[in-house]
Motif scaffolding. Structure first.
Motif, mmCIF file in Angstrom:
data_model
loop_
_atom_site.group_PDB
_atom_site.id
_atom_site.type_symbol
_atom_site.label_atom_id
_atom_site.label_comp_id
_atom_site.label_asym_id
_atom_site.label_seq_id
_atom_site.Cartn_x
_atom_site.Cartn_y
_atom_site.Cartn_z
ATOM 1 N N ILE A 138 -2.613 17.206 -16.431
ATOM 2 C CA ILE A 138 -1.435 17.915 -16.904
ATOM 3 C C ILE A 138 -1.779 18.542 -18.243
ATOM 4 C CG2 ILE A 138 -0.449 15.813 -17.938
ATOM 5 C CD1 ILE A 138 2.339 17.025 -17.214
ATOM 6 N N GLY A 171 2.427 22.043 -19.354
ATOM 7 C CA GLY A 171 3.077 21.455 -18.198
ATOM 8 C C GLY A 171 2.453 21.796 -16.855
ATOM 9 N N VAL A 212 0.191 21.334 -13.791
ATOM 10 C CA VAL A 212 -0.329 20.109 -13.184
ATOM 11 C C VAL A 212 -1.306 20.459 -12.071
ATOM 12 C CG1 VAL A 212 0.291 17.950 -12.048
ATOM 13 C CG2 VAL A 212 1.840 18.955 -13.718
ATOM 14 N N THR A 261 1.699 11.583 -8.502
ATOM 15 C CA THR A 261 2.445 12.482 -9.380
ATOM 16 C C THR A 261 2.120 12.160 -10.827
ATOM 17 O OG1 THR A 261 4.277 12.589 -7.792
ATOM 18 C CG2 THR A 261 4.719 13.329 -10.041
ATOM 19 N N SER A 279 3.167 12.696 -14.799
ATOM 20 C CA SER A 279 4.270 13.064 -15.685
ATOM 21 C C SER A 279 3.929 12.606 -17.100
ATOM 22 C CB SER A 279 5.586 12.437 -15.220
ATOM 23 O OG SER A 279 5.516 11.021 -15.301
ATOM 24 N N SER A 280 4.748 13.029 -18.027
ATOM 25 C CA SER A 280 4.518 12.607 -19.406
ATOM 26 C C SER A 280 5.842 12.478 -20.137
ATOM 27 C CB SER A 280 3.610 13.594 -20.139
ATOM 28 O OG SER A 280 4.236 14.849 -20.258
ATOM 29 N N ASP A 281 5.841 11.624 -21.123
ATOM 30 C CA ASP A 281 6.998 11.432 -22.002
ATOM 31 C C ASP A 281 6.491 11.661 -23.416
ATOM 32 O OD1 ASP A 281 9.027 10.497 -23.653
ATOM 33 O OD2 ASP A 281 9.621 8.937 -22.251
#
Length: 117
Positions: free
Chosen positions: A51, A55, A57, A68, A70-72
């Motif tokens: 990623i 954003g 991917v 999948t 994702s990131s925080d």
């Protein structure tokens, strides 16, 4: 200095799921890309997905539709959600964090995923 700490691996049955985490700490203003790799015994390390800071991917064909990323950003943590696990997904999973493109990046210590009935 940037430090990555991974967690979330474990033993699951085929078809199971896990959420792998990669927490980034240290001094950096921005990042270029966060990548997830895996390495099974006797095999080369392979790129699973990535990623970018914008954003975008990417997933390898072997995991597309099952994994999948994702990131925080508030938690400085990236996640790899691994679903519908197969025995061939068993490996040590690593995250790699690049502040700038074309650099080796920083590696986590790895987290073991075992898939067995």
């Amino acid at each position: 200095q940037v430090r990555l700490v991974e967690s979330g691996g474990g033993l699951v049955q085929p078809g199971g799921s896990l959420r792998l985490s990669c927490k980034v700490s240290g001094r950096f203003v921005s990042f270029n890309v966060m990548q997830w790799y895996r390495q099974a015994p006797g095999k080369e390390r392979e790129l699973v997905g990535s990623i970018t800071s914008s954003g975008n991917v990417y997933y390898s064909e072997s995991v597309k539709g099952r994994f999948t990323i994702s990131s925080d950003k508030a938690k400085s943590t990236a996640y790899l959600h691994v679903n519908s696990l197969k025995t061939e997904d068993a490996a040590v999973y690593y995250c790699n964090f690049k502040v700038s493109a074309g650099t080796p990046g920083y590696w986590g210590q790895g987290t073991q995923v075992t898939v067995s009935s």
